[in-house]
Scaffold this active site. Structure first.
Site, PDB file in Angstrom:
ATOM      1  N   ASP A 150     -39.461  42.326 -17.378  1.00  0.00           N
ATOM      2  CA  ASP A 150     -38.514  43.148 -16.643  1.00  0.00           C
ATOM      3  C   ASP A 150     -39.101  43.504 -15.281  1.00  0.00           C
ATOM      4  OD1 ASP A 150     -40.409  45.083 -17.094  1.00  0.00           O
ATOM      5  OD2 ASP A 150     -39.241  46.195 -18.561  1.00  0.00           O
ATOM      6  N   CYS A 205     -32.978  38.392 -48.528  1.00  0.00           N
ATOM      7  CA  CYS A 205     -33.878  38.064 -47.425  1.00  0.00           C
ATOM      8  C   CYS A 205     -35.025  37.175 -47.909  1.00  0.00           C
ATOM      9  CB  CYS A 205     -34.427  39.345 -46.804  1.00  0.00           C
ATOM     10  SG  CYS A 205     -35.569  39.072 -45.429  1.00  0.00           S
ATOM     11  N   CYS A 258     -37.904  36.689 -46.118  1.00  0.00           N
ATOM     12  CA  CYS A 258     -39.159  36.973 -45.425  1.00  0.00           C
ATOM     13  C   CYS A 258     -40.267  37.266 -46.428  1.00  0.00           C
ATOM     14  CB  CYS A 258     -38.988  38.133 -44.449  1.00  0.00           C
ATOM     15  SG  CYS A 258     -39.005  39.780 -45.186  1.00  0.00           S
ATOM     16  N   HIS A 308     -40.372  42.549 -41.299  1.00  0.00           N
ATOM     17  CA  HIS A 308     -39.057  42.339 -41.926  1.00  0.00           C
ATOM     18  C   HIS A 308     -37.925  42.512 -40.918  1.00  0.00           C
ATOM     19  CE1 HIS A 308     -35.574  42.779 -44.570  1.00  0.00           C
ATOM     20  NE2 HIS A 308     -35.294  43.872 -43.877  1.00  0.00           N
TER      21      HIS A 308
END
Length: 531
Positions: free
Chosen positions: A149, A362, A364, A392
């Site tokens: 940025d 999930c 993960c 996660h």
């Protein structure tokens, strides 16, 4: 209703000069404003910066739209360090690291771009050191793409009480030693050139969307003047891509002026800034829809500061491509996990004996190996808990990005959106702003968007209320008839019919009062949909 917004440009465009010059004072004239540990050394001479944009700007990216559904699009974004697939979410690594995760873990979960903070990197370890090390990529051993940025957000929003914004730049007090420092558009770009990210952001005049009045217009025009100074100062256009930032608050005319001004400068990409700062959601999505509808089809569109999964889905439906936010990792440090139903707060006592994974759907490594009860113990006493939740949550955001991309490519984007909303709002109480945004995006969510179990469907209740919304709204049946739910009949002048008056009981009066409120609510909905 809302549709693709094409605002007419008013005469205020004459305030944007095609060509103008600024005299940048030498460092010797600003001894207290140029700390050597932060800013690059300049020779003590006066220089003239030409601010007209070149006709053709070199670009270090290739953006290919692979598929689309109405406004939504899936694309391939080729950058110097990585080939990315959009829509995509970018985790924020303030000082060259994503808190709690290693770079190899970020690669494992599919992270394509990480965001670095120019302001913090310039303070520590300094851009000079990063340049000496070969850039931030080598310094932190990150092989994939990176975005930095401009540093303006931190000084103008986060450190507003320490900042003074003028045409020259942003003067602020150092959070390290309290000394005054100046960040100009030229200096911001030169710092980012030394950092070496694939995408760099122009310094803009950032104003919170909750602010009203002439300050919004002032900031928008200054942002356009500063973009020319950024273009002129950009020393690495062949391997770094300079994105401009659309400002203008919640004013559609100012936003349109800024979009046109930036597009005329033919930049590699464009960001929509100034949002996610406290504005109401209805205003939020309308600004996104307006900007994406006016920005070029062949350039990436980046909505800054957006990280809520619902916002990412809505903005993608409206035609945005890129997002960043600290939310997934910051909320993890407070013990909160992102799940399809919304959020799961692992610090709550109910999690203490829950042996299920965070999310059974999930894949993960956290959900495969640890229970809610185990993480509950960690988040209340051990830093590893926030690390596991950060992993996660970022996995969730990376998977969401992949699912958005694949669903558009495979032609099942509307179904994906409906499935997403059905999980997050199982009772059908999808927020009105989401319904309105999806109508503009051309996505039918009637199968998952319904009133709670109080009335049969909006059409029937609207008919009882004496209004017609059949052309713009549809909801699944829950019960047979709204009049049966109320237990009364309503005459055309919204008074009790004779069949109801003869009962005259308090119960009937209460039911009538409830239905009267329901009719008023439906009228408000109709007014909103008409707008």
């Amino acid at each position: 209703m809302y549709g693709r917004m094409t605002m007419s440009i008013d005469v205020r465009l004459t305030q944007i000069p095609k060509r103008k010059t600024w005299n940048t004072k030498s460092k010797s004239d600003n001894k207290n404003l140029w700390p050597p540990h932060m800013f690059h050394n300049h020779k003590g001479i006066n220089t003239t910066v030409l601010c007209s944009a070149p006709d053709i700007n070199p670009m270090a990216l290739r953006f290919e739209v692979l598929a689309r559904f109405n406004r939504a699009r899936a694309a391939r974004l080729t950058l110097p360090h990585f080939v990315c697939e959009t829509p995509l979410f970018m985790p924020v690594g303030t000082q060259g690291t994503i808190k709690g995760l290693t770079n190899s873990q970020l690669e494992d979960i599919g992270c394509q771009i990480i965001l670095g903070n120019t302001y913090h990197l310039a303070l520590r370890p300094t851009s000079e050191l990063l340049e000496e090390a070969g850039g931030l990529h080598k310094f932190m051993n990150w092989p994939r793409a990176m975005l930095t940025d401009s540093g303006g957000f931190q000084m103008v929003v986060s450190l507003l009480h320490l900042a003074d914004i003028t045409e020259k730049g942003v003067t602020f007090q150092s959070p390290v030693d309290g000394k005054p420092m100046l960040l100009t558009p030229e200096e911001s770009i030169q710092i980012q050139n030394r950092i070496g990210a694939d995408i760099i952001m122009a310094l803009d005049d950032v104003v919170k969307t909750t602010i009203t009045g002439p300050r919004i217009e002032e900031a928008m025009y200054r942002t356009l003047r500063w973009i020319d100074r950024c273009i002129e100062a950009h020393g690495r256009p062949h391997d770094q891509n300079l994105f401009g930032i659309v400002q203008g608050g919640l004013d559609p005319v100012l936003r349109d002026i800024c979009v046109k001004g930036l597009v005329d400068r033919n930049l590699p990409g464009y960001a929509i800034g100034g949002l996610a700062g406290g504005e109401d959601k209805d205003s939020f999505w309308r600004v996104v829809a307006q900007c994406t509808g006016s920005l070029p089809e062949d350039k990436p569109r980046y909505v800054m500061g957006v990280g809520y999964p619902l916002d990412v889905v809505v903005c993608s439906a409206l035609g945005a491509d890129m997002y960043d936010c600290v939310y997934p990792t910051r909320t993890a440090r407070f013990g909160t996990a992102l799940v399809p139903e919304g959020v799961l707060k692992l610090k709550q006592r109910a999690m203490a004996d829950d042996t299920r994974p965070i999310d059974s759907t999930c894949s993960c490594m956290v959900c495969k190996n640890y229970s809610r009860a185990y993480i509950h113990i960690l988040v209340t006493k051990d830093a590893m808990g926030s690390q596991l939740l950060s992993y996660h949550n970022l996995y969730y955001m990376m998977q969401l990005s992949k699912d958005l991309h694949s669903s558009i490519v495979e032609g099942r984007f509307p179904k994906f959106v409906c499935d997403f909303l059905s999980k997050m709002f199982p009772e059908g109480d999808v927020p009105e702003w989401v319904c309105n945004a999806m109508e503009v995006a051309g996505i039918d969510i009637s199968s998952c968007c319904a009133f709670p179990e109080r009335v049969s469907n909006a059409k029937e209740v609207a008919e009882v209320a004496g209004i017609d919304i059949s052309s713009c709204c549809a909801f699944p049946d829950r019960v047979r008839n709204a009049k049966e739910v109320a237990g009364i009949d309503i005459s055309s002048d919204c008074t009790l019919s004779s069949s109801c008056r003869k009962h005259g009981s308090d119960i009937m009066s209460d039911e009538y009062h409830k239905l009267k409120l329901e009719m008023e609510r439906l009228r408000n909905i109709e007014d909103a949909l008409r707008k």
